[in-house]
Design a protein around this motif. Structure first.
Motif, PDB file in Angstrom:
ATOM      1  N   PHE A  50      24.007  57.411  89.265  1.00  0.00           N
ATOM      2  CA  PHE A  50      23.318  57.235  87.993  1.00  0.00           C
ATOM      3  C   PHE A  50      24.310  56.749  86.959  1.00  0.00           C
ATOM      4  CE2 PHE A  50      24.575  61.704  88.273  1.00  0.00           C
ATOM      5  CZ  PHE A  50      25.289  61.896  87.089  1.00  0.00           C
ATOM      6  N   SER A  51      23.784  56.212  85.881  1.00  0.00           N
ATOM      7  CA  SER A  51      24.596  55.784  84.756  1.00  0.00           C
ATOM      8  C   SER A  51      23.979  56.367  83.490  1.00  0.00           C
ATOM      9  CB  SER A  51      24.651  54.254  84.680  1.00  0.00           C
ATOM     10  OG  SER A  51      25.606  53.833  83.731  1.00  0.00           O
ATOM     11  N   LEU A  52      24.824  56.917  82.642  1.00  0.00           N
ATOM     12  CA  LEU A  52      24.384  57.523  81.391  1.00  0.00           C
ATOM     13  C   LEU A  52      24.842  56.680  80.214  1.00  0.00           C
ATOM     14  CD1 LEU A  52      25.473  61.220  82.125  1.00  0.00           C
ATOM     15  CD2 LEU A  52      23.190  60.225  82.417  1.00  0.00           C
ATOM     16  N   VAL A  53      24.078  56.755  79.130  1.00  0.00           N
ATOM     17  CA  VAL A  53      24.483  56.117  77.885  1.00  0.00           C
ATOM     18  C   VAL A  53      24.366  57.121  76.749  1.00  0.00           C
ATOM     19  CG1 VAL A  53      23.974  53.739  78.511  1.00  0.00           C
ATOM     20  CG2 VAL A  53      22.181  55.139  77.537  1.00  0.00           C
ATOM     21  N   ALA A  54      25.313  57.060  75.853  1.00  0.00           N
ATOM     22  CA  ALA A  54      25.251  57.838  74.618  1.00  0.00           C
ATOM     23  C   ALA A  54      24.807  56.881  73.523  1.00  0.00           C
ATOM     24  CB  ALA A  54      26.618  58.439  74.288  1.00  0.00           C
ATOM     25  N   THR A  55      23.821  57.322  72.739  1.00  0.00           N
ATOM     26  CA  THR A  55      23.295  56.482  71.665  1.00  0.00           C
ATOM     27  C   THR A  55      23.137  57.304  70.389  1.00  0.00           C
ATOM     28  OG1 THR A  55      20.983  56.960  72.203  1.00  0.00           O
ATOM     29  CG2 THR A  55      21.981  55.056  73.288  1.00  0.00           C
ATOM     30  N   ASP A  56      23.117  56.580  69.298  1.00  0.00           N
ATOM     31  CA  ASP A  56      22.767  57.154  68.000  1.00  0.00           C
ATOM     32  C   ASP A  56      21.716  56.218  67.430  1.00  0.00           C
ATOM     33  OD1 ASP A  56      22.566  58.443  65.596  1.00  0.00           O
ATOM     34  OD2 ASP A  56      24.579  57.918  64.907  1.00  0.00           O
ATOM     35  N   GLY A  57      20.452  56.600  67.602  1.00  0.00           N
ATOM     36  CA  GLY A  57      19.377  55.680  67.250  1.00  0.00           C
ATOM     37  C   GLY A  57      19.437  54.493  68.181  1.00  0.00           C
ATOM     38  N   GLU A  58      19.543  53.307  67.631  1.00  0.00           N
ATOM     39  CA  GLU A  58      19.636  52.080  68.427  1.00  0.00           C
ATOM     40  C   GLU A  58      21.077  51.720  68.782  1.00  0.00           C
ATOM     41  OE1 GLU A  58      16.928  50.197  69.484  1.00  0.00           O
ATOM     42  OE2 GLU A  58      15.792  51.934  68.757  1.00  0.00           O
ATOM     43  N   GLN A  59      22.054  52.455  68.228  1.00  0.00           N
ATOM     44  CA  GLN A  59      23.459  52.113  68.417  1.00  0.00           C
ATOM     45  C   GLN A  59      24.003  52.661  69.731  1.00  0.00           C
ATOM     46  OE1 GLN A  59      26.122  53.655  65.426  1.00  0.00           O
ATOM     47  NE2 GLN A  59      27.841  52.441  66.163  1.00  0.00           N
ATOM     48  N   PHE A  60      24.612  51.788  70.528  1.00  0.00           N
ATOM     49  CA  PHE A  60      25.298  52.161  71.758  1.00  0.00           C
ATOM     50  C   PHE A  60      26.631  52.797  71.394  1.00  0.00           C
ATOM     51  CE2 PHE A  60      28.601  50.944  74.825  1.00  0.00           C
ATOM     52  CZ  PHE A  60      28.133  51.578  75.964  1.00  0.00           C
ATOM     53  N   LEU A  61      26.898  53.986  71.949  1.00  0.00           N
ATOM     54  CA  LEU A  61      28.152  54.690  71.674  1.00  0.00           C
ATOM     55  C   LEU A  61      29.098  54.709  72.867  1.00  0.00           C
ATOM     56  CD1 LEU A  61      26.703  57.814  69.817  1.00  0.00           C
ATOM     57  CD2 LEU A  61      27.521  55.661  68.807  1.00  0.00           C
ATOM     58  N   GLY A  62      28.534  54.867  74.077  1.00  0.00           N
ATOM     59  CA  GLY A  62      29.388  54.961  75.251  1.00  0.00           C
ATOM     60  C   GLY A  62      28.586  55.110  76.521  1.00  0.00           C
TER      61      GLY A  62
END
Length: 161
Positions: A50-62
């Motif tokens: 699997f692959s995870l993403v960290a976001t803040d609203g629409e912003q990609f964080l990591g």
């Protein structure tokens, strides 16, 4: 901040592929399409991929990805957390720690233990501070450190009066 499965945020696949390519594959001459293909394989699923993403609203964080093997010199070790990336301007805010925590917990929930990761030697303190144990140093042509983390098993005792 939210941490989501990349399959649930398909609009972020191009940026995740780009960051993985720029940071980890491009220096070795790989094409962006190679990363896109590998990422598609991960997102197709399997026992722990699997692959995870960290976001803040629409912003990609990591991002962070779980794969079968991340180090050719240690093909029998599995599974691995790989391609941990946080946008440079967002570093130092606990995003990497959160991604690692969620990825590790998800693997442990699937019965995977131990879990491995590799990193350049200057990252040793970071991973050890987060509870990862240094298993081996100076591995492979990039002279990487290999870390491991085991699921914590809590023992419950019952006391009869």
């Amino acid at each position: 901040m939210k941490i989501l499965d990349l399959n649930d945020t398909p609009d972020l696949k191009p940026i995740v592929a780009d960051r993985i390519w720029q940071a980890f594959w491009r220096p070795y001459g790989a094409a962006l399409s190679d990363v896109e293909t590998a990422l598609a394989d991960v997102l197709a699923g399997g026992p722990f991929r699997f692959s995870l993403v960290a976001t803040d609203g629409e912003q990609f964080l990591g991002t962070a990805t779980a794969i079968e093997s991340d180090l050719a010199a240690r093909p029998l070790l599995s599974p691995w957390i790989a391609a941990l990336w946080v946008e440079p301007e967002m570093r130092g805010q606990g995003i990497a720690e959160a991604l690692l925590k969620v990825a590790t917990a998800r693997l442990f929930e699937q019965g995977m233990s131990p879990v491995y990761l590799c990193a350049k030697p200057h990252m040793q303190g970071f991973y050890q501070r987060l509870g990862w144990s240094l298993m081996e140093q100076d591995v492979g042509p990039d002279r990487l450190d290999v870390f491991t983390r085991h699921a914590v098993q809590r023992l419950h005792s019952v006391i009869n009066p």
